[in-house]
Scaffold this active site. Structure first.
Site, PDB file in Angstrom:
ATOM      1  N   SER A 198      -9.875   1.454   2.923  1.00 55.90           N
ATOM      2  CA  SER A 198      -8.795   1.844   2.205  1.00 55.90           C
ATOM      3  C   SER A 198      -7.736   1.461   1.222  1.00 55.90           C
ATOM      4  O   SER A 198      -7.121   1.999   0.026  1.00 55.90           O
ATOM      5  CB  SER A 198      -8.089   4.099   2.620  1.00 55.90           C
ATOM      6  OG  SER A 198      -7.163   2.824   3.595  1.00 55.90           O
ATOM      7  N   SER A 244      -9.674  -0.453   7.103  1.00 57.14           N
ATOM      8  CA  SER A 244      -8.990  -0.689   6.038  1.00 57.14           C
ATOM      9  C   SER A 244      -8.317  -1.349   5.019  1.00 57.14           C
ATOM     10  O   SER A 244      -7.991  -1.666   4.224  1.00 57.14           O
ATOM     11  CB  SER A 244      -8.296   0.494   6.059  1.00 57.14           C
ATOM     12  OG  SER A 244      -8.791   1.934   5.697  1.00 57.14           O
ATOM     13  N   LYS A 281       0.551  -1.340   0.082  1.00 53.17           N
ATOM     14  CA  LYS A 281       0.292   0.312  -0.145  1.00 53.17           C
ATOM     15  C   LYS A 281       0.565   1.613  -0.211  1.00 53.17           C
ATOM     16  O   LYS A 281       1.919   0.771   0.886  1.00 53.17           O
ATOM     17  CB  LYS A 281      -1.259  -0.345   1.462  1.00 53.17           C
ATOM     18  CG  LYS A 281      -1.670   0.845   1.827  1.00 53.17           C
ATOM     19  CD  LYS A 281      -3.246   0.870   2.575  1.00 53.17           C
ATOM     20  CE  LYS A 281      -4.105   2.182   2.673  1.00 53.17           C
ATOM     21  NZ  LYS A 281      -4.292   1.563   3.645  1.00 53.17           N
TER      22      LYS A 281
HETATM   23  N1  GLN Z   1     -13.014   3.754   6.709  1.00 57.52           N
HETATM   24  C1  GLN Z   1     -11.968   4.567   7.662  1.00 57.52           C
HETATM   25  C2  GLN Z   1     -11.589   6.393   7.318  1.00 57.52           C
HETATM   26  O1  GLN Z   1     -12.094   6.514   6.057  1.00 57.52           O
HETATM   27  C3  GLN Z   1     -11.121   2.901   8.128  1.00 57.52           C
HETATM   28  C4  GLN Z   1      -9.458   4.344   7.149  1.00 57.52           C
HETATM   29  C5  GLN Z   1      -8.749   3.175   7.659  1.00 57.52           C
HETATM   30  O2  GLN Z   1      -9.100   2.178   8.229  1.00 57.52           O
HETATM   31  N2  GLN Z   1      -8.363   3.808   7.172  1.00 57.52           N
HETATM   32  O3  GLN Z   1     -11.609   6.250   8.020  1.00 57.52           O
END
Ligand code: GLN
Length: 487
Positions: free
Chosen positions: A154, A178, A79
């Site tokens: 994400s 994420s 990532k």
């Molecule tokens: N969807 C969550 C957010 O937008 C989690 C993001 C993540 O775990 N990096 O904060």
């Protein structure tokens, strides 16, 4: 026999050890798959083919010299927020345009020490803020099971390239879901380790009290293998815990018989997609047939989890992202009159809409007058959420829950409504607030052919337990054998 790019990490390692394939051939096959598929899937931000091949050749040479490594010659996607020396690390943001990492993150260094190769930068929501990968500044990743749908986020690029056999495995990060959400939407395994289990040194910080690095893999054994290589104390991350790292592979074999698994009643309520709920219920029934006892538990603070998460995550993000000011990293606007104008214009041009929204929200909840009303109150609720998990996990070994209320939805379906988007995190974010561990394991498909994940939540440092549950489930089902192309 599957093509080389379709192998899991442990299968590839066995083939490499036997000499059935060289690392160079493996990487060539992967690069061919990326060339053939990634123009549609758009899972990668960058793949440096020449660099990938030279890493593979170096691994083949080391193997010839008789050197060993648990991942010797195995390529892994990363990532775009983890530092790999010499590679770009843009966090899918314009503000890091042109930045290259001068060093390896500890997780990367540990995998590299075992011989792993890093072949590409996986797309993501900008600075990991999002649930669909639609917030990337550069491209939108498509779900390999249905190109009209989101891959989750994400870590959506990481999940998509694993699902599409454009990588054997990937590293993502999980602040509120994420790793688990995209794993569920793309039909792979995603593991969020306990806070403190894996060093975050070299992981670009989003919300420092929540972030963890986690693997996205084709099966549970690979998740155990990658966790094993990354876990453990690191003096470069003061939040990493010095407790010994157990033998995760050994834990897999213990089976599910005699285990007690809790169903949090607040996670099985109206508002869920009916089909997803049925699939998860069937998976729970399957665990019962494997000898687990299912018990009811309660996490009464669940209704407050999403609000608490977004206050704390935004507050921490507003502080962490202050470092991107055009001075030290990446992009800077040209011809600003003075330093203040340079900071302001660089940040205005460099950050995307969602990142700006969160910096503004986070600054607001930390500002004098609102600090007690929002930030401090959220910290208190967080303590209660953690207590919920501690209490529930005293009466059982692990919890079984859905990962998300739905399967993958259409691209664009939720981009206009941030609150709708935030609600995707309802079943995952509380685990980060509690600081424990959880994984997503594929547990079925909707009638539209979309994968669904089962979440297994464990106590702090209970990775052995959740991997054991996940493995027993996975080995007695064959969801993981289905491929996007089979539809
Ligand atoms: N969807 C969550 C957010 O937008 C989690 C993001 C993540 O775990 N990096 O904060």
């Amino acid at each position: 026999m599957p093509a080389w790019n379709e192998l899991t990490v442990h299968e590839a390692k066995a083939r490499l050890d036997r000499g059935d394939v060289s690392s160079r051939e493996l990487v060539e096959t992967l690069l061919a798959a990326i060339r053939a598929r990634d123009s549609q899937i758009q899972g990668y931000l960058e793949v440096d083919e020449a660099d990938a091949l030279s890493q593979a050749e170096a691994a083949d040479a080391r193997r010839k010299e008789g050197r060993q490594g648990k991942l010797l010659g195995v390529p892994i996607a990363v990532k775009d927020l983890l530092n790999v020396q010499g590679q770009p690390c843009r966090c899918a943001s314009r503000i890091l345009e042109g930045y290259r990492s001068p060093y390896d993150a500890t997780a990367i260094a540990r995998l590299r020490a075992e011989g792993a190769l890093f072949v590409g930068r996986a797309n993501m929501d900008e600075f990991a803020m999002g649930s669909t990968t639609e917030n990337s500044a550069f491209k939108i990743t498509h779900n390999p099971w249905d190109l009209a749908r989101v891959p989750g986020g994400s870590s959506g690029g990481a999940a998509a390239v694993v699902a599409a056999d454009e990588s054997l495995a990937a590293l993502g990060s999980d602040t509120g879901g994420s790793v688990r959400l995209p794993a569920s939407f793309c039909g792979c395994v995603g593991l969020k380790p306990t806070y403190g289990r894996v060093s975050r040194y070299g992981l670009t910080a989003f919300a420092s009290s929540l972030d963890q690095i986690g693997p996205l893999t084709k099966d549970i054994r690979d998740a155990a293998l990658l966790l094993q290589a990354m876990a453990g104390h690191d003096e470069m991350d003061s939040t990493s815990i010095p407790s010994p790292v157990p033998d995760y592979a050994a834990a897999l074999r213990k089976g599910m018989a005699g285990m007690k698994l809790g169903l949090p009643k607040e996670y099985f309520v109206a508002g869920m997609d009916r089909e997803v709920e049925q699939i998860v219920q069937q998976a729970i029934h399957h665990c019962e047939q494997l000898g687990a006892t299912i018990v009811d538990v309660s996490l009464p603070m669940t209704p407050y989890a999403v609000a608490t998460y977004y206050i704390i995550a935004c507050a921490e993000a507003s502080a962490n992202l202050a470092r991107f000011d055009g001075v030290r990293y990446g992009f800077r606007v040209k011809d600003a009159k003075d330093p203040i104008a340079m900071y302001m214009r660089t940040r205005a041009a460099g950050f995307g809409t969602e990142v700006k929204r969160r910096i503004i929200l986070g600054t607001y909840v930390l500002s004098s007058g609102y600090y007690d009303a929002y930030y401090i109150r959220a910290q208190k609720v967080r303590a209660l959420i953690r207590a919920d998990f501690e209490q529930a996990l005293q009466t059982c070994d692990a919890l079984l829950t859905p990962v998300a209320p739905t399967a993958a939805f259409l691209l664009g379906a939720k981009t206009a409504d941030p609150l709708q988007m935030y609600l995707n995190d309802i079943f995952t974010a509380s685990v980060n607030l509690a600081g424990t561990c959880a994984l997503s394991v594929p547990c079925g498909f909707t009638s539209d052919g979309l994968p669904v994940g089962l979440q297994v939540v464990g106590p702090a440092f209970g990775e052995e337990t959740i991997l054991r549950v996940g493995y027993a489930y996975e080995q007695t089902t064959d969801w993981r054998r289905r491929k996007p192309g089979d539809r």
